[in-house]
Design a protein around this motif. Structure first.
Motif, short mmCIF file in Angstrom:
data_model
loop_
_atom_site.label_atom_id
_atom_site.label_comp_id
_atom_site.label_asym_id
_atom_site.label_seq_id
_atom_site.Cartn_x
_atom_site.Cartn_y
_atom_site.Cartn_z
N HIS A 1 42.62 97.19 55.84
CA HIS A 1 41.83 95.96 55.70
C HIS A 1 42.39 95.10 54.55
CE1 HIS A 1 38.86 96.43 58.76
NE2 HIS A 1 38.39 97.57 58.29
N ALA A 2 42.72 95.77 53.44
CA ALA A 2 43.27 95.03 52.29
C ALA A 2 44.63 94.44 52.63
CB ALA A 2 43.38 95.97 51.09
N LEU A 3 45.45 95.19 53.35
CA LEU A 3 46.76 94.69 53.76
C LEU A 3 46.62 93.55 54.76
CD1 LEU A 3 49.82 94.91 53.61
CD2 LEU A 3 49.73 96.72 55.34
N ASP A 4 45.64 93.66 55.64
CA ASP A 4 45.40 92.60 56.62
C ASP A 4 45.03 91.29 55.92
OD1 ASP A 4 45.07 91.69 59.38
OD2 ASP A 4 42.94 91.60 58.91
N THR A 5 44.27 91.39 54.82
CA THR A 5 43.92 90.20 54.06
C THR A 5 45.17 89.51 53.51
OG1 THR A 5 41.79 91.14 53.41
CG2 THR A 5 42.61 89.33 52.08
N VAL A 6 46.12 90.32 53.04
CA VAL A 6 47.37 89.76 52.51
C VAL A 6 48.20 89.12 53.62
CG1 VAL A 6 49.56 90.37 51.42
CG2 VAL A 6 47.43 91.37 50.57
N LEU A 7 48.17 89.72 54.81
CA LEU A 7 49.06 89.26 55.88
C LEU A 7 48.46 88.19 56.79
CD1 LEU A 7 50.53 92.70 57.08
CD2 LEU A 7 51.69 90.94 55.72
N ASN A 8 47.13 88.23 56.99
CA ASN A 8 46.56 87.41 58.06
C ASN A 8 45.30 86.64 57.67
OD1 ASN A 8 48.47 88.48 60.06
ND2 ASN A 8 47.32 90.39 59.87
N SER A 9 45.14 86.31 56.41
CA SER A 9 43.94 85.58 56.00
C SER A 9 44.18 84.07 56.02
CB SER A 9 43.55 86.02 54.59
OG SER A 9 44.55 85.63 53.67
N ASP A 10 43.14 83.33 55.64
CA ASP A 10 43.27 81.87 55.55
C ASP A 10 44.15 81.46 54.37
OD1 ASP A 10 41.64 81.57 57.73
OD2 ASP A 10 39.81 81.35 56.54
N THR B 1 50.70 80.82 55.42
CA THR B 1 49.81 79.66 55.38
C THR B 1 50.07 78.83 54.13
OG1 THR B 1 48.07 80.80 56.64
CG2 THR B 1 47.40 78.90 55.31
N ILE B 2 50.23 79.53 53.01
CA ILE B 2 50.50 78.83 51.75
C ILE B 2 51.87 78.15 51.79
CG2 ILE B 2 50.92 79.17 49.28
CD1 ILE B 2 48.83 81.43 49.39
N ARG B 3 52.86 78.82 52.32
CA ARG B 3 54.20 78.22 52.38
C ARG B 3 54.20 76.97 53.27
NH1 ARG B 3 58.73 80.84 50.63
NH2 ARG B 3 60.00 79.93 52.30
#
Length: 225
Positions: free
Chosen positions: A163-172, A177-179
């Protein structure tokens, strides 16, 4: 630590036992003597019996103490082993994710200036150069983390980490997204008032992303919730 304090079974007291038996025999010769003997034995058990009962109570208490100590030791060993497994399983991925963090000396510095309204054309140039410089490296790191995600997703005990890794990879506010947001900023006119709001939004996304990376890192030492 489990230890032996030298508890020993009390020695037999044959002299006292013989004397008591003689006294009880004499009492039983009188009327109701047998009843008196039983009452006496209930209210005043032989010293040897009392010592043996005390010894059994001490042994029981010592057994309980040792059992608790052994359980605590087993729990400590279990936690240490789990920590070792956790560190060796997650640490490579945590290290990779850490390389994705944004630092104040990098893109974040130019973005913060633009968000404050003090940005210059030079900041846009620097952002374009930095995006190009680390494009390949970022793509490789993200690919390795996605492979790790697919590898660990069905592993027992990895749900929280996934879940924590998913936040890093696939969050808003994930890295890509930032790039893309930074790329959008570089295509804007530095004099456009809207650029400040866009840059400010990206700065906030970066702070959220960095916190997510830090939270992911907490799994290396078991401090994550």
């Amino acid at each position: 630590m489990v230890k032996d304090d030298g508890l020993r079974l009390p020695p037999p007291r044959s002299g006292r036992a013989i004397g008591r038996a003689v006294a009880e025999s004499a009492v039983e010769e009188i009327p109701l003597g047998g009843l008196l003997t039983k009452i006496w034995n209930l209210t005043h058990p032989p010293r040897e019996q009392r010592e043996q009962e005390e010894w059994r109570e001490q042994i029981t208490q010592r057994t309980n103490d040792n059992t608790a100590a052994l359980a605590e030791m087993a729990d400590q060993i279990k936690q240490a082993f789990a920590g070792y497994i956790r560190a060796n399983t997650y640490q490579p991925y945590i290290g990779s994710a850490g390389r994705l963090s944004f630092f104040r000396g990098g893109m974040l510095r130019s973005l913060m200036r633009i968000a404050r309204g003090t940005g210059q054309v030079h900041d846009l140039v620097v952002l374009r150069e930095q995006l190009a410089e680390n494009e390949v490296e970022v793509a490789e790191i993200l690919q390795s983390l996605r492979i790790a995600f697919d590898k660990l997703v069905d592993e027992p005990g990895s749900i929280a980490f996934i879940h924590a890794l998913d936040t890093v990879l696939n969050s808003d506010f994930d890295k890509m997204t930032i790039r893309r947001g930074i790329e959008a900023v570089t295509s804007m006119d530095i004099s456009d008032p809207a650029i400040q709001k866009v840059a400010d939004t990206i700065c906030r996304q970066i702070w959220d992303f960095n916190r997510a990376v830090v939270e992911l890192g907490r799994f290396a030492n078991g401090k994550a919730a």
